[in-house]
Design a protein around this motif. Sequence first.
Motif: not given
Ligand SMILES: [Fe+2]
Length: 199
Positions: A27-29, A79-81, A128-130, A161-167
């Motif tokens: 789902f995420h990718y 960011n995702h890549t 967001g992101w860390g 590190i992705d901390v969107w809930e979808h992650a």
């Molecule tokens: Fe994400």
Amino acid sequence: MNEHVLPPLPYADNSLDPVITAHTISFHYRKHHQGYVDNLNKLVSGTDYAALSLEKIIAATSGQVEAAAIFNNAAQIWNHTFYWKSLRAKGGGEPPAALKEKMVAAFGSVDVCKKELSSMVVSQFGSGWGWLVLDGDKLKVVKTANAETPLTTGVKPLLTIDVWEHAYYLDYQNRRADYVAAVLDKLINWEFALENINA
Ligand SMILES: [Fe+2]
């Protein structure tokens, strides 16, 4: 027209299982990351941004209220890549010596570095992101909200590190701290961070 494409995932969907399951990765990718690519292509079509690289679009639209949708989708692609590369099967463990040295210099120990990154990203309010970044010659941990990226702030991103809930929601529901701890212990790609230091 510079058509943006979804960069290949650097491993199979099930490679990070069970820390991050194939269900989440697919789902995420294949939905979220692909969605940002599709949106950006639509948004820039016929505009001056159409000829620009992803990095140039991010730089040109950062902080521009009227270009927020373009910035958000472009930065989310980048960011995702970067996030996929920040993870690997059988990651975590002891960082390579040159990275460890910088962690000790900045934080006192690898464990404190991990704890500071973890508490910073777990405390991000909402999506967001860390990030572990290099600021001049010094390692720092920072967080960014929504699609924001340290690329625009003059520091060098090393890993994220992705901390969107979808992650994490399909695997961890609301337990963001458990997801972050598992990623840092079992998946984080310290070698990628070191490559970025040396790049
Ligand atoms: Fe994400």
